[in-house]
Structure formats: structure tokens, C-alpha cells
Design a protein around this motif. Structure first.
Motif, short mmCIF file in Angstrom:
data_model
loop_
_atom_site.label_atom_id
_atom_site.label_comp_id
_atom_site.label_asym_id
_atom_site.label_seq_id
_atom_site.Cartn_x
_atom_site.Cartn_y
_atom_site.Cartn_z
N ALA A 452 0.99 -1.24 -0.10
CA ALA A 452 -0.01 0.06 0.03
C ALA A 452 0.74 1.31 0.12
N SER A 453 2.22 1.15 0.64
CA SER A 453 2.90 2.24 0.72
C SER A 453 3.71 2.60 -0.46
N ALA A 454 3.78 1.63 -1.59
CA ALA A 454 4.71 1.57 -2.81
C ALA A 454 4.02 1.98 -3.88
N ASP A 455 5.03 2.52 -4.93
CA ASP A 455 4.43 2.79 -6.12
C ASP A 455 3.93 1.72 -7.03
N MET A 456 4.89 0.75 -6.79
CA MET A 456 4.51 -0.52 -7.61
C MET A 456 5.04 -1.81 -6.80
N VAL A 457 4.68 -2.99 -7.08
CA VAL A 457 4.93 -4.22 -6.46
C VAL A 457 5.44 -5.09 -7.35
N LEU A 458 6.49 -5.88 -6.76
CA LEU A 458 7.37 -7.04 -7.43
C LEU A 458 7.18 -8.08 -6.54
N PHE A 459 6.17 -8.91 -7.03
CA PHE A 459 5.73 -10.06 -6.14
C PHE A 459 6.70 -11.14 -6.74
N ILE A 460 7.54 -11.71 -5.99
CA ILE A 460 8.40 -12.92 -6.10
C ILE A 460 8.32 -14.10 -5.41
N GLY A 461 7.53 -14.85 -6.04
CA GLY A 461 6.86 -16.00 -5.26
C GLY A 461 6.96 -17.34 -6.29
N GLY A 462 6.08 -18.08 -5.97
CA GLY A 462 5.99 -19.32 -6.81
C GLY A 462 6.15 -20.68 -5.80
N LEU A 463 7.14 -21.50 -6.46
CA LEU A 463 7.48 -22.69 -5.65
C LEU A 463 9.03 -22.55 -5.35
N ASN A 464 9.34 -23.51 -4.57
CA ASN A 464 10.86 -23.64 -4.21
C ASN A 464 11.28 -25.31 -4.31
N LYS A 465 12.36 -25.51 -3.89
CA LYS A 465 12.91 -26.76 -3.77
C LYS A 465 12.78 -27.60 -2.57
#
Length: 725
Positions: A452-465
Motif C-alpha cells: 500500500a505504501s509503494a508505487d509498484m509491487v514486484l511479487f517474487i513467489g511461486g514454488l521452491n525446492k
């Protein structure tokens, strides 16, 4: 043995190996050595003496054979007699991208660079056999080891595996292609019996192995855990004796997967050469040397002494092992190797950037100006989680690993970067799930607040090992994203719709959140240079050019293996039946007209490409001809970039069931902004044959075919008609 004596014996026994030998010279050398070995010495060479080595013959100066896990890097040193790490301080290596990323490059030249770099590192670590690459076909997105393989298409996997093998073996290290064959799931992998048509076996599941042997000239091959035709694949009369060693003329060594051998007589007679990892405790829990109880150890020796097995059987195994040695550790002219060089790191980074796939890019969300002063919220556990250490036997001890968060901070120095985990999967664990001790609700709220406090979001998710994600020893339990990621993306979108998602995975995932994000990058497991590679693509320093090596279905049931119910996957604990036959991946989606989420071969760019003047060199061909497909590729945008021209072939009105179309050629081409390049893709007419079960051979149909030319399996620019006489 002192070094002087070793050299005297080695020179006297192994004359002629100082220079490259012809096959005839090598065979003569092998016969000479074989004649000097006792029966016990021969048998000893056929089984392990430690977790990752087999014994030599000290009195003749024959060295041990040392192996290492490592499709995408050389594994850290393991203890002699158990699975603990040896605690060395000089076994850190370069972690290369997982093979799904390599396949996504659609770039055979890069595959050769990859193989050479990892081969150099294996040689530096004094390994004789590198246990990889893996070329099992992506049949279901639930398979925990898909990230180690090269996708769903046999032609793509076949094309990419050959230069990888050749690259590895330039360093005098044997590539050990795995897991032969039909190892397409981790669930019940140790005993499940695969029921598959002969046609699907030969057209879908064997071509990459065949290319590895007949074109790549692989020096070793690893059997699979599962069964085929009621026999374990590590000692399988059809797969090993008939197809591999007779039909394909394989002259290398068949290595068992660890504990993949189950029977002395079958191991002896049905193609296994080196037995590894059979479940004994080595020297730790017994006064007697437990490695002598392997199936190809004392029990094998006893049957040979009793005359129940002819000595020619062990002789064939030892000849293969000696041939492996003459190519590796008994060839003193092989290079010394290297590790963690800048060239290796550059190769890892290049492969990573070349394989990243841009799946969605609404409103040109990417690239982001690296000079931006905006506030960017980087959200997701995968922004900081070490990925190289998980995954089972492919885990790595990397000299360094640049996280996505670090890479973004390094490239976007003028921006204000804030990070929130958002969710936590727990510690990395092989063979079990360890829940996180962090409070999920607190992580969730902190991430929404940051967004909410940012201009944009980079969501770095998914799976892992971790276990039950992308990891050996267990398949995934759900097609969707775990640990509340889907709910988190939804909540973030309510406070900040300016979201770009970086999907870290080696598998397709469900995407109910797709319309809530503006952009999606498929980033794979990228190794040491992960963060730098992601930042290069996000910033536009590199124009993405990767293409999906497998189909993303909308729903799990849209995948062919899941369409037919549980007997088709995961089976009934005894058998698994491949009901879909040859219709794997895009073949199923195309033929059954099921729209995928993202198609095989799909990938966007920051520029645009037009395919013009598409044509074949002629209209009628005979069996031994090449089909030459040419086209002009124009870069219609303002950025330099690369496109992959894909050529598929279909046979309307075929006498047998066929997929609508099948990949038979591709070419990656780099085109400067506003410029055009001519592309020629050559196909062999004989590669259009199908496997005829009634004849147990390949049959080429005469008649009309359709050539499909495009840049994805579902994005065809032009169809052309040709005829085969």
C-alpha cells in the motif's frame, strides 16, 4: 601404492592411451587389460565401494571411478559411507540454472556452453562421471523433478541434450544421461510399473535418450527406479539389452540409480554394469564389508564360480567400464578443469537471462526504467530464499547466490526498495516438510502494508525446492501456489494494482490470480546469478527471449495425464497407465482443442516480430530429403531482441492416430531493432515417420502434410502444404 610404482604399472599396462585412440585401438587395449584381471577383480569393478565411487585394481594401477550428482552443478562432497556432507571447505561451485531454464532458451549453442562449463567444474573436482543431464519427459506438472529435465517435447529435449553431453565430455568427464526410462513421477517411483504403448515409448519417452546415445555419444547412462514391462529399469531386458545396447549400439556404462538394483540374476543378465547405492550401511554397522553384499558383488561372484552365469557376462561389463576409464581417468591427456571462473559465471548468467520467459505484460509494465526513483515493494519469500540448496540430489553448495532482492537493489539504485516476506514455506528439507515457525498472519499483514505504501509491487513467489514442491522424493500435493500466496496476491491487488509477478518454479502452476497482476515473468531456478539475471530482464538490459518448454494448463484436469483419472496418475501403487499415449503436452491441447493458460513455445518480448515470406524449398519430397523452411523475421519494435521460429508438422488423414502437429524444427534468431534476418530451418523427412507397432519399426506415410510455422504452438503465422512421395 607409491606414485612411482603406480606410474610404472600404469605405463606398462596402459600403453597407447597417451593420445586419442581409434575404437579398434581402444578395444585392443581393453582386451589386454581384461586378460590381466582375476575374476574377483572383475566383479569388484561392477559395484560401489563408497557412496559415490567404485574400486579400481591397485596391483595393476587401475584407478577408482568417482561420480558426482549434478545436472546443473557439481554437488558438495559426500561422506565415504553415509549421506552426510564431508565438510570440505573447497567444494563450493558455480550453480547453473536448472535444465527447465536451459530448455526454455531454445538455444543449442548455449547448451554446449553449459555442458562445457559444468564439465570443467566436475573435472576440477576430480570427478569421472557427472550424473546428468536428465531428459525425462514432462508428463504432469505434479512431478517433483520436472525442474531437472528439458520439457514436454521429445524433439526439443533431443536437440538440447546433444551439445550438453558433448560439452561435458570435452573435459574428459562422462555425462551420465538419466533416468532411463519413464521416470515421470516421484510418487511410488521405486516400484511403480509403467504401462505405456510401444508407440508412445518410442515417439515420446525414448527419443532424447536415443539422441544422447547415437548423436551425443554419451559415455554413461543411469537406469530409472520404476518398472517397465514388470522389470525394474535398472535391469530391464527390453530397455537395456535390446533397445539401448543392441538397437542403438550403446558402448558405454549403465549405472544403477542409487538402490535401483533388486536382483542378482537380472542385474547380471539384463544390462546393468555398475551397481550403486544399494541399501547397505557400508562399513558402519557391520564387521563384514557390506559393499560385498551388493547384488553384483559376492552373490554375482558365487554364480559365476558355480557356472550359473557365464564369465562373458562380467567380461562385457568390465570392458564397458574400462572403455569409460580410457575416456576419462585413464586418459592422461584430458584437461585439468576449472571452477568458479568468470567464464562459468558469465555462462550461468547468460543462460539464465536467455531462458526467462515473459508470460504477460499488460500496459508494458516491464521493463522498469533502472533510473526510476519510485518506491518498489519487493514481496515474497523467494525474493531472499536460497534456492540452490534444495531439491534433493541436485542440491548445490554454491560459492555465491545472488538473491532476486539483491539483484534488484543492485540495479535500481535510485529507487526506494522495501521488502516484506509475505509468507514463509519453512526450512528447506529433503524427504519431509518442516513448517515455518514464523507467524503467517503477521507476515501477510506486513506485506499488504508494504504494498500500500509503494508505487509498484514486484511479487517474487511461486514454488521452491522443498519437499512436495519441486524436489526429488515426492510429487507436488497441489497445483496452486501454497502458503497463502494466492490470497496474498488478491489482497495486495486491492491496495496496489500495479503488480508484476516473478514466478520462481520448475513447473506450471494454477493462476487464478492472473487477472490481478499486470505482468508475469517465469524465472525458473536460476542458480548463482539468479538475482542479476532477473534484474537484467526487469530493467530491460536484456530483452526476454525464453519460450516455454512445456504447457501451462488452466486446470490440472486439462493436462492429459490427469484427464483419465488416478490410474493414469499417480496410479494404484502397483501400475500407472499412460492412457493419453502420444498426446502429451501441447499435442493433447491441440488435438483435443483445449485452450491452455500458456502454450508450449510461448514467450513474449519487449519488441515485436513479424514473420514474412514463409516458404518451403519445394512442394514434394522423398524419404531421404531435407525440408528447408525459410522465412524473413522482422523486428518491428524499438529494441534489439531474439525470436524463436518454430516449425511443426501435421499429417491430415493419417492411417494412425496423430497429434494435430508436432515440433520438428526451430531456430533462435537475434534481430536488431527495425532490421530483418533470413532464417532457414531444416527438417529431415524421415523424422516425420511414426512408430509402427505391428512392424516394430518406423513407418513413413506417403501423402500430404501440413507445415506450421510460428513462434508458439498456438500462434501459427502460416500453414504450408507439402507432399511426401
Amino acid at each position: 601404492m607409491n606414485r612411482t610404482l603406480f606410474l610404472i604399472l600404469a605405463v606398462s599396462v596402459f600403453t597407447g592411451v597417451m593420445h586419442a585412440q581409434s575404437n579398434a585401438e581402444m578395444d585392443k587395449e581393453i582386451e589386454s587389460i581384461l586378460s590381466k584381471l582375476t575374476l574377483k577383480e572383475k566383479v569388484a569393478m561392477c559395484h560401489a565401494q563408497s557412496k559415490f565411487s567404485t574400486p579400481g585394481v591397485e596391483r595393476l594401477g587401475i584407478p577408482e571411478v568417482w561420480m558426482s550428482d549434478g545436472p546443473h552443478g557439481v554437488r558438495a562432497e559426500i561422506n565415504w559411507d553415509d549421506w552426510g556432507y564431508a565438510g570440505w571447505t573447497n567444494d563450493s561451485i558455480t550453480a547453473f540454472p536448472a535444465l527447465t531454464c536451459l530448455a526454455a532458451t531454445f538455444n543449442p549453442e548455449l547448451s554446449g556452453e553449459y555442458g562445457f562449463a559444468v564439465g570443467e567444474e566436475a573435472r576440477y573436482r576430480k570427478k569421472d562421471v557427472l550424473l546428468g543431464p536428465g531428459v525425462n519427459i514432462y508428463r504432469t506438472p505434479m512431478n517433483g523433478r520436472n525442474f531437472e529435465y528439458m520439457g514436454e517435447d521429445p524433439f526439443l529435449a533431443s536437440t538440447m541434450v546433444v551439445p550438453y553431453i558433448q560439452g561435458v565430455q570435452k573435459s574428459g568427464v562422462a555425462a551420465c544421461v538419466k533416468h532411463y526410462a519413464l521416470n515421470n513421477q516421484e510418487e511410488w517411483r521405486g516400484h511403480i510399473n509403467v504401462k505405456v504403448s510401444e508407440r508412445a515409448l518410442h515417439e515420446i519417452y525414448l527419443p532424447a535418450f536415443k539422441a544422447a546415445v547415437t548423436k551425443g555419444r554419451a559415455w554413461a547412462l543411469m537406469g530409472a527406479y520404476n518398472k517397465y514391462n514388470e522389470q525394474h529399469c535398472c535391469h530391464n531386458e527390453i530397455l537395456l539389452n535390446k533397445i539401448l545396447k543392441t538397437d542403438w549400439g550403446f558402448d558405454g556404462v549403465v549405472v544403477s540409480d542409487w538402490s535401483g538394483a533388486h536382483n542378482t540374476m537380472e542385474s547380471a543378465l539384463y544390462g546393468l554394469d555398475m551397481e550403486m547405492g544399494t541399501m547397505t550401511n557400508g562399513m558402519t554397522d557391520s564387521e563384514e564389508y557390506a559393499y560385498n553384499h551388493y547384488y553384483l558383488a559376492s552373490p554375482f561372484y558365487a554364480l559365476l564360480k558355480e557356472g550359473k552365469i557365464d564369465e562373458s557376462v562380467v567380461d562385457d561389463k568390465v570392458k564397458r567400464i574400462l572403455r569409460l576409464m580410457l575416456r576419462t581417468n585413464m586418459n592422461p591427456t584430458r584437461p585439468a578443469g576449472n571452477k568458479n571462473t568468470k567464464a562459468h559465471q558469465d555462462a550461468a548468467r547468460k543462460i539464465a537471462t536467455d531462458g526467462i520467459v515473459l508470460l504477460k505484460n499488460t500496459d508494458s509494465f516491464f521493463p522498469i526504467d533502472p533510473k526510476t526513483t519510485m518506491t518498489i515493494a519487493v514481496i515474497g519469500e523467494n525474493a531472499t530464499k536460497s534456492i540452490t540448496i534444495g531439491g534433493g540430489s541436485s542440491e548445490l553448495k554454491a560459492q555465491y547466490e545472488i538473491s532476486p532482492l539483491q539483484g534488484i537493489k543492485n540495479r535500481f539504485k535510485n529507487a526506494t526498495i522495501i521488502h516484506a516476506m509475505g509468507y514463509a514455506s519453512g526450512p528447506s528439507a529433503y524427504g519431509r516438510v518442516i513448517p515455518s515457525k514464523l507467524d503467517a498472519d503477521s507476515l501477510f499483514k506486513a506485506a499488504v502494508k508494504a504494498a500500500a505504501s509503494a508505487d509498484m509491487v514486484l511479487f517474487i513467489g511461486g514454488l521452491n525446492k522443498n519437499h512436495h514442491q519441486d524436489c526429488e522424493g515426492g510429487d507436488r500435493l497441489t497445483f496452486g501456489l501454497q502458503f497463502g500466496q494466492e490470497d496474498l496476491i488478491t489482497e495486495i491487488s486491492k491496495v496496489n494494482p500495479n503488480i508484476g509477478l516473478v514466478l520462481v518454479s520448475g513447473n506450471a502452476v494454477a493462476m487464478p490470480w492472473l487477472n490481478k497482476v499486470k505482468a508475469v515473468l517465469q524465472s525458473w531456478y536460476l542458480g548463482s546469478e539468479a538475482g542479476n539475471a532477473i534484474a537484467e530482464v526487469i530493467s530491460g538490459d536484456v530483452n526476454p527471449s525464453g519460450k516455454l518448454p512445456f504447457t501451462f494448463p488452466v486446470k490440472l484436469v486439462d493436462n492429459a495425464a490427469h484427464h483419465f483419472g488416478k490410474l493414469s496418475y499417480p496410479g494404484n501403487n502397483i501400475d500407472v497407465v499412460y492412457e493419453e499415449g502420444i498426446l502429451v503436452g501441447y499435442r493433447w491441447h491441440d488435438t483435443k482443442k483445449i485452450k491452455p493458460q500458456f502454450a508450449f513455445g510461448y514467450g513474449l518480448s519487449y519488441t515485436g516480430f513479424d514473420l514474412n515470406n514463409i516458404k518451403t524449398d519445394k512442394k514434394t519430397y522423398s524419404a531421404d530429403d531435407k525440408i528447408r523452411v525459410s522465412c524473413e523475421v522482422k523486428n518491428s519494435g524499438s529494441r534489439d531482441g531474439a525470436e524463436v521460429i518454430q516449425v511443426y508438422i501435421g499429417k491430415p488423414g493419417s492411417e494412425v492416430t496423430r497429434a494435430l502437429k508436432e515440433l520438428k524444427g526451430f531456430k533462435k534468431v537475434y534481430v536488431k531493432a527495425g532490421k530483418s534476418e533470413q532464417v532457414l530451418v531444416e527438417l529431415n523427412v524421415n523424422d516425420l515417420a511414426y512408430y509402427n507397432e505391428s512392424a516394430a519399426d518406423w513407418s513413413l506415410e506417403k501423402g500430404n502434410y501440413i507445415v506450421y510455422v510460428g513462434n508458439a504452438s498456438d500462434n501459427i503465422a502460416q500453414k504450408l502444404k507439402i507432399k511426401i512421395d
